[in-house]
Each structure stands twice: as structure tokens, then as C-alpha cells.
Write a protein that holds these residues in place. Structure first.
Motif, PDB file in Angstrom:
ATOM      1  N   ALA A 239      -7.840  -9.744 -20.075  1.00  0.00           N
ATOM      2  CA  ALA A 239      -8.989  -9.126 -19.408  1.00  0.00           C
ATOM      3  C   ALA A 239      -9.054  -9.559 -17.943  1.00  0.00           C
ATOM      4  CB  ALA A 239     -10.280  -9.498 -20.130  1.00  0.00           C
ATOM      5  N   LYS A 240      -8.777 -10.828 -17.699  1.00  0.00           N
ATOM      6  CA  LYS A 240      -8.783 -11.340 -16.326  1.00  0.00           C
ATOM      7  C   LYS A 240      -7.722 -10.620 -15.489  1.00  0.00           C
ATOM      8  CE  LYS A 240      -8.277 -15.444 -13.528  1.00  0.00           C
ATOM      9  NZ  LYS A 240      -7.234 -16.368 -13.201  1.00  0.00           N
ATOM     10  N   ALA A 241      -6.513 -10.480 -16.035  1.00  0.00           N
ATOM     11  CA  ALA A 241      -5.428  -9.832 -15.291  1.00  0.00           C
ATOM     12  C   ALA A 241      -5.769  -8.381 -14.966  1.00  0.00           C
ATOM     13  CB  ALA A 241      -4.126  -9.908 -16.086  1.00  0.00           C
ATOM     14  N   VAL A 242      -6.300  -7.658 -15.953  1.00  0.00           N
ATOM     15  CA  VAL A 242      -6.651  -6.250 -15.742  1.00  0.00           C
ATOM     16  C   VAL A 242      -7.813  -6.130 -14.755  1.00  0.00           C
ATOM     17  CG1 VAL A 242      -7.580  -4.176 -16.861  1.00  0.00           C
ATOM     18  CG2 VAL A 242      -5.757  -5.475 -17.963  1.00  0.00           C
ATOM     19  N   ALA A 243      -8.828  -6.962 -14.926  1.00  0.00           N
ATOM     20  CA  ALA A 243      -9.997  -6.904 -14.044  1.00  0.00           C
ATOM     21  C   ALA A 243      -9.625  -7.256 -12.605  1.00  0.00           C
ATOM     22  CB  ALA A 243     -11.085  -7.845 -14.561  1.00  0.00           C
ATOM     23  N   ASP A 244      -8.828  -8.296 -12.436  1.00  0.00           N
ATOM     24  CA  ASP A 244      -8.407  -8.685 -11.091  1.00  0.00           C
ATOM     25  C   ASP A 244      -7.622  -7.558 -10.431  1.00  0.00           C
ATOM     26  OD1 ASP A 244      -9.600 -11.095 -11.656  1.00  0.00           O
ATOM     27  OD2 ASP A 244      -7.784 -12.301 -11.378  1.00  0.00           O
ATOM     28  N   GLN A 245      -6.694  -6.975 -11.171  1.00  0.00           N
ATOM     29  CA  GLN A 245      -5.887  -5.878 -10.638  1.00  0.00           C
ATOM     30  C   GLN A 245      -6.775  -4.705 -10.237  1.00  0.00           C
ATOM     31  OE1 GLN A 245      -2.694  -6.302 -10.069  1.00  0.00           O
ATOM     32  NE2 GLN A 245      -2.138  -4.248  -9.405  1.00  0.00           N
ATOM     33  N   TYR A 246      -7.751  -4.386 -11.075  1.00  0.00           N
ATOM     34  CA  TYR A 246      -8.702  -3.311 -10.773  1.00  0.00           C
ATOM     35  C   TYR A 246      -9.410  -3.601  -9.456  1.00  0.00           C
ATOM     36  CZ  TYR A 246     -13.320  -1.149 -10.705  1.00  0.00           C
ATOM     37  OH  TYR A 246     -14.470  -0.516 -10.302  1.00  0.00           O
ATOM     38  N   PHE A 247      -9.885  -4.829  -9.280  1.00  0.00           N
ATOM     39  CA  PHE A 247     -10.611  -5.145  -8.053  1.00  0.00           C
ATOM     40  C   PHE A 247      -9.690  -5.122  -6.838  1.00  0.00           C
ATOM     41  CE2 PHE A 247     -12.442  -7.973  -4.847  1.00  0.00           C
ATOM     42  CZ  PHE A 247     -13.628  -7.283  -4.606  1.00  0.00           C
ATOM     43  N   PHE A 248      -8.507  -5.712  -6.960  1.00  0.00           N
ATOM     44  CA  PHE A 248      -7.562  -5.690  -5.841  1.00  0.00           C
ATOM     45  C   PHE A 248      -7.287  -4.253  -5.403  1.00  0.00           C
ATOM     46  CE2 PHE A 248      -5.406  -9.725  -7.747  1.00  0.00           C
ATOM     47  CZ  PHE A 248      -6.409 -10.523  -7.236  1.00  0.00           C
TER      48      PHE A 248
END
Length: 195
Positions: free
Chosen positions: A74-83
Motif C-alpha cells: 500500500a505504501k509503494a502504490v500510494a507513494d507512486q500515486y502521489f509522486f
């Protein structure tokens, strides 16, 4: 080797419209986003967007923070979304399209050196390398054009070779002059200066 890469990249500044490094995973926009996550404070990223885009970025940041702690995935997907959201909005404010985040290591050597100069507070090495690269580019193109000029009237083929060399030389000089007079074509809107 670094000097050769720098020279090549500096010469490339004159041949391409604009280098984009804001869309790289090791560029300054993503670095500021990572700092914002660490502190859970959006302030470091707001300088990259216009005042009109703050709400969109704040919303994306809040959603990302909500799910980051659930799992590593979830962290990886969320971070990528924000970036991606942040970089897309930033690029749009520059009038540039967004084609996705580039991987780490994709920043051009000249851009990396410019970033390092800002970190170090010393632009002299960068300025000297770029000036030398441009001088080398002008001298190299001049030498070819001057040599071809000597035989330009001997045949149509030799005349065409001269014209090709002439165009390369004069266009390079023109681009260098435009760059010196007006700066790079990759300009930020004045609204970004509000942060």
C-alpha cells in the motif's frame, strides 16, 4: 569520463528544447515529496505547484498518508500515486506533458551537476565545463565549415557538403546565442514564485 559526459550534455542543451528532470525518481520534485512524507508536512512540495493547484496536491497528499501505513505494498502504490500526481501537476504548470516517472539514474549529467552546484553553493566548475563544451562545439563546427568552404565551388557535391557544415555551424552559434540571451526554453510560470 565525467568531463566528457558533462560536455556532451552541455552541447545537448543547445540541440534539444528542454531537459526534464523533474519527472525523474531521483529528481528534486520526488526528493521533496519524500521529505514531505518523512515529516508528514506538505510544505516542501508546494513550491513545485501553482497556488491554484494546491488543493489537488493537498488532497492527494492526505489520501496517500491515510494508506501508507497499511502494508508495504500500500505504501509503494500510494507513494507512486502521489509522486505521479505531483509531477504531472508541476509539469502542466510549465506547459509540459507528463509521460510517466523516469527511473533513478536518468537525470542528465549537466542537470545533476547543476543540482550539485546548488547543494555545494559553488557554480564555478559547472560554468567552466559548460563554457568549455560550448567553445569546443563552436570551434569544431567552425573548423569543418571553414575547410568545406575552401572547396565549395569545385563541384555541386562539395558545395552541398559546405552548406551542410555551414548550417551546422551557424545554427549551433545561433542556439548558443539564444540560450545566453533568453535562457532555456523550459520556463516556469510566474505563479510558481509565490511559494
Amino acid at each position: 569520463m565525467r568531463r566528457l559526459l558533462m560536455a556532451t550534455a552541455a552541447l545537448g542543451l543547445l540541440a534539444s528544447p528542454a531537459f526534464a528532470h523533474c519527472d525523474s525518481m531521483d529528481g528534486p520534485v520526488v526528493a521533496d515529496a519524500q521529505r514531505a512524507f518523512e515529516s508528514q508536512d506538505i510544505t516542501p512540495v508546494l513550491k513545485w505547484v501553482t497556488a491554484e493547484d494546491e488543493d489537488e496536491i493537498q488532497s492527494a497528499f492526505d489520501m496517500t498518508l491515510e494508506v501508507r501505513d497499511e502494508t508495504d505494498a500500500a505504501k509503494a502504490v500510494a507513494d507512486q500515486y502521489f509522486f505521479e500526481t505531483l509531477v504531472r501537476v508541476h509539469r502542466a504548470s510549465e506547459g509540459e506533458g507528463f509521460t510517466g516517472l523516469k527511473p533513478e539514474g536518468s537525470v542528465e549529467p549537466a542537470i545533476a551537476a547543476a543540482d550539485q552546484a546548488l547543494e555545494d553553493g559553488n557554480v564555478d566548475p559547472l560554468a567552466e565545463e559548460i563554457a568549455a563544451a560550448i567553445r569546443h562545439g563552436v570551434e569544431e563546427r567552425f573548423a569543418v565549415a571553414y575547410e568545406k568552404r575552401q572547396t565549395a565551388e569545385d563541384s555541386v557535391e562539395q558545395g552541398r557538403e559546405y552548406v551542410e557544415a555551414y548550417v551546422q555551424f551557424t545554427h549551433f552559434a545561433e542556439q548558443a546565442d539564444h540560450l545566453a540571451d533568453a535562457g532555456a526554453s523550459h520556463q516556469h510560470q510566474e505563479t510558481l514564485a509565490g511559494h
